[in-house]
Design a protein around this motif. Structure first.
Motif, PDB file in Angstrom:
ATOM      1  N   CYS A  39     -47.059  16.492 -66.970  1.00 30.45           N
ATOM      2  CA  CYS A  39     -48.399  17.104 -66.861  1.00 30.45           C
ATOM      3  C   CYS A  39     -49.414  16.316 -67.679  1.00 30.45           C
ATOM      4  CB  CYS A  39     -48.372  18.557 -67.345  1.00 30.45           C
ATOM      5  SG  CYS A  39     -47.501  19.695 -66.249  1.00 30.45           S
ATOM      6  N   LYS A  40     -48.952  15.746 -68.776  1.00 31.15           N
ATOM      7  CA  LYS A  40     -49.874  15.020 -69.668  1.00 31.15           C
ATOM      8  C   LYS A  40     -50.500  13.807 -68.970  1.00 31.15           C
ATOM      9  CE  LYS A  40     -47.814  16.081 -74.110  1.00 31.15           C
ATOM     10  NZ  LYS A  40     -46.886  15.555 -75.102  1.00 31.15           N
ATOM     11  N   ALA A  41     -49.824  13.265 -67.972  1.00 30.17           N
ATOM     12  CA  ALA A  41     -50.396  12.133 -67.222  1.00 30.17           C
ATOM     13  C   ALA A  41     -51.663  12.562 -66.499  1.00 30.17           C
ATOM     14  CB  ALA A  41     -49.373  11.589 -66.230  1.00 30.17           C
ATOM     15  N   ASN A  42     -51.778  13.883 -66.266  1.00 30.06           N
ATOM     16  CA  ASN A  42     -52.998  14.495 -65.714  1.00 30.06           C
ATOM     17  C   ASN A  42     -53.421  13.909 -64.369  1.00 30.06           C
ATOM     18  OD1 ASN A  42     -54.969  16.431 -65.795  1.00 30.06           O
ATOM     19  ND2 ASN A  42     -56.410  15.215 -66.977  1.00 30.06           N
ATOM     20  N   THR A  43     -52.452  13.632 -63.499  1.00 28.56           N
ATOM     21  CA  THR A  43     -52.810  13.107 -62.178  1.00 28.56           C
ATOM     22  C   THR A  43     -53.542  14.169 -61.347  1.00 28.56           C
ATOM     23  OG1 THR A  43     -50.601  13.696 -61.434  1.00 28.56           O
ATOM     24  CG2 THR A  43     -50.962  11.387 -62.011  1.00 28.56           C
ATOM     25  N   TRP A  51     -56.086  27.970 -68.110  1.00 24.08           N
ATOM     26  CA  TRP A  51     -55.165  28.805 -68.898  1.00 24.08           C
ATOM     27  C   TRP A  51     -53.756  28.757 -68.325  1.00 24.08           C
ATOM     28  CZ3 TRP A  51     -56.719  30.008 -73.447  1.00 24.08           C
ATOM     29  CH2 TRP A  51     -58.067  30.256 -73.701  1.00 24.08           C
ATOM     30  N   SER A  52     -53.636  28.360 -67.068  1.00 27.04           N
ATOM     31  CA  SER A  52     -52.321  28.372 -66.415  1.00 27.04           C
ATOM     32  C   SER A  52     -51.560  27.062 -66.603  1.00 27.04           C
ATOM     33  CB  SER A  52     -52.496  28.631 -64.916  1.00 27.04           C
ATOM     34  OG  SER A  52     -53.070  27.501 -64.296  1.00 27.04           O
ATOM     35  N   CYS A  53     -52.213  26.057 -67.206  1.00 32.49           N
ATOM     36  CA  CYS A  53     -51.596  24.726 -67.319  1.00 32.49           C
ATOM     37  C   CYS A  53     -51.380  24.351 -68.782  1.00 32.49           C
ATOM     38  CB  CYS A  53     -52.500  23.689 -66.658  1.00 32.49           C
ATOM     39  SG  CYS A  53     -52.627  23.898 -64.881  1.00 32.49           S
ATOM     40  N   GLY A 120     -46.561  28.842 -58.783  1.00 36.13           N
ATOM     41  CA  GLY A 120     -47.176  28.154 -57.654  1.00 36.13           C
ATOM     42  C   GLY A 120     -46.886  26.665 -57.584  1.00 36.13           C
ATOM     43  N   ALA A 121     -47.673  25.997 -56.732  1.00 36.05           N
ATOM     44  CA  ALA A 121     -47.475  24.559 -56.524  1.00 36.05           C
ATOM     45  C   ALA A 121     -48.597  23.747 -57.146  1.00 36.05           C
ATOM     46  CB  ALA A 121     -47.388  24.269 -55.032  1.00 36.05           C
ATOM     47  N   GLY A 122     -49.371  24.363 -57.998  1.00 30.85           N
ATOM     48  CA  GLY A 122     -50.462  23.657 -58.664  1.00 30.85           C
ATOM     49  C   GLY A 122     -51.108  24.603 -59.643  1.00 30.85           C
ATOM     50  N   THR A 123     -52.292  24.252 -60.069  1.00 31.72           N
ATOM     51  CA  THR A 123     -52.957  25.099 -61.053  1.00 31.72           C
ATOM     52  C   THR A 123     -53.328  26.453 -60.447  1.00 31.72           C
ATOM     53  OG1 THR A 123     -54.692  25.058 -62.743  1.00 31.72           O
ATOM     54  CG2 THR A 123     -55.331  24.374 -60.522  1.00 31.72           C
ATOM     55  N   CYS A 124     -53.637  27.410 -61.301  1.00 34.29           N
ATOM     56  CA  CYS A 124     -54.022  28.756 -60.860  1.00 34.29           C
ATOM     57  C   CYS A 124     -55.305  28.680 -60.035  1.00 34.29           C
ATOM     58  CB  CYS A 124     -54.243  29.643 -62.085  1.00 34.29           C
ATOM     59  SG  CYS A 124     -54.712  31.328 -61.657  1.00 34.29           S
ATOM     60  N   MET A 125     -55.284  29.327 -58.859  1.00 28.30           N
ATOM     61  CA  MET A 125     -56.440  29.268 -57.961  1.00 28.30           C
ATOM     62  C   MET A 125     -57.091  30.641 -57.813  1.00 28.30           C
ATOM     63  SD  MET A 125     -56.427  26.096 -56.907  1.00 28.30           S
ATOM     64  CE  MET A 125     -57.130  25.881 -55.276  1.00 28.30           C
ATOM     65  N   LYS A 142     -52.500  38.375 -63.417  1.00 25.54           N
ATOM     66  CA  LYS A 142     -52.379  37.783 -62.069  1.00 25.54           C
ATOM     67  C   LYS A 142     -52.284  36.261 -62.115  1.00 25.54           C
ATOM     68  CE  LYS A 142     -54.757  41.122 -59.191  1.00 25.54           C
ATOM     69  NZ  LYS A 142     -55.840  41.296 -58.223  1.00 25.54           N
ATOM     70  N   ARG A 143     -52.487  35.705 -63.285  1.00 24.62           N
ATOM     71  CA  ARG A 143     -52.520  34.242 -63.439  1.00 24.62           C
ATOM     72  C   ARG A 143     -51.244  33.609 -62.862  1.00 24.62           C
ATOM     73  NH1 ARG A 143     -53.802  33.576 -69.132  1.00 24.62           N
ATOM     74  NH2 ARG A 143     -51.628  33.902 -69.625  1.00 24.62           N
ATOM     75  N   ILE A 144     -51.406  32.478 -62.180  1.00 24.22           N
ATOM     76  CA  ILE A 144     -50.243  31.813 -61.574  1.00 24.22           C
ATOM     77  C   ILE A 144     -50.087  30.413 -62.162  1.00 24.22           C
ATOM     78  CG2 ILE A 144     -49.195  30.964 -59.442  1.00 24.22           C
ATOM     79  CD1 ILE A 144     -50.651  33.199 -57.949  1.00 24.22           C
ATOM     80  N   THR A 145     -48.983  30.219 -62.866  1.00 21.28           N
ATOM     81  CA  THR A 145     -48.644  28.905 -63.408  1.00 21.28           C
ATOM     82  C   THR A 145     -47.835  28.155 -62.351  1.00 21.28           C
ATOM     83  OG1 THR A 145     -48.716  29.583 -65.710  1.00 21.28           O
ATOM     84  CG2 THR A 145     -47.227  27.783 -65.208  1.00 21.28           C
ATOM     85  N   SER A 146     -47.880  26.844 -62.391  1.00 19.50           N
ATOM     86  CA  SER A 146     -47.099  26.086 -61.401  1.00 19.50           C
ATOM     87  C   SER A 146     -45.635  26.013 -61.817  1.00 19.50           C
ATOM     88  CB  SER A 146     -47.653  24.671 -61.244  1.00 19.50           C
ATOM     89  OG  SER A 146     -47.355  23.897 -62.383  1.00 19.50           O
TER      90      SER A 146
END
Ligand code: SF4
Length: 181
Positions: A39-43, A51-53, A120-125, A142-146
């Motif tokens: 995650c730190k590579a931040n692509t 808040w979810s990442c 989820g498959a990415g950041t919280c949407m 309700k927050r969704i972390t990947s």
């Protein structure tokens, strides 16, 4: 085990339109620090932006404890067809389709199943713009972390639960899961 419980919720995935879905054994969700470190590579541009990442979301140890309290769940996939490997529009379209499907399924499941944990498959949407870091999360419940942010090795999770991770040339697959019971 848990096939019967799974059979009662499988229709949510079908109705949402996912190409593939399967019963999930949370014990197969192995957290590794190197996954979290990616995650730190931040692509994706969301490291330190939600808040979810990471680094705001919990540690992989906290997620391991939380995830492994569950006995079963469902893993779902959207598979998009691409014109070629550089079809950025197709990749984005599949990503958006997956997010919409997943949010729809999770909302429906929340009405019927208490205490679920969606990953989820990415950041919280949930919000158009995350409040991080200026204001507290608007919807912490309700927050969704990947899945990746928890440190789980997604391809291993897929293989251990009867799904492919890669569906061949000119396809893109997005994988999410919901822990249920
Ligand atoms: S619910 Fe909203 S504020 Fe909270 S992590 Fe998700 S996008 Fe950010």
């Amino acid at each position: 085990m848990y096939e019967e419980e799974y059979a009662n919720i499988e229709h949510y995935a079908q109705e949402a339109g996912f190409e593939h879905y399967h019963l999930l054994d949370p014990a197969t969700m192995v957290m590794k620090q190197e996954v979290r470190d990616m995650c730190k590579a931040n692509t994706c541009g969301k490291y330190g932006a939600s808040w979810s990442c990471p680094p705001a979301c919990g540690t992989i140890e906290e997620y391991a404890e939380q995830v492994h309290k569950y006995h079963w769940g469902i893993v779902v996939q959207t598979v998009g067809q691409l014109e070629d490997s550089l079809d950025f529009e197709g990749i984005m379209e599949a990503s958006e389709t997956h997010s919409k499907r997943f949010l729809k399924m999770v909302e429906q499941m929340r009405e019927d199943c208490s205490g679920i944990l969606p990953l989820g498959a990415g950041t919280c949407m949930i919000c158009k713009k995350c409040t991080y870091p200026d204001e507290p999360c608007r919807f912490p419940e309700k927050r969704i972390t990947s899945v990746e942010a928890t440190g789980v090795v997604v391809n291993e999770m897929c293989k251990a639960n009867g799904l492919e991770y890669n569906y061949g040339p000119n396809t893109i697959a997005y994988t999410s899961c919901v822990l249920v019971g």
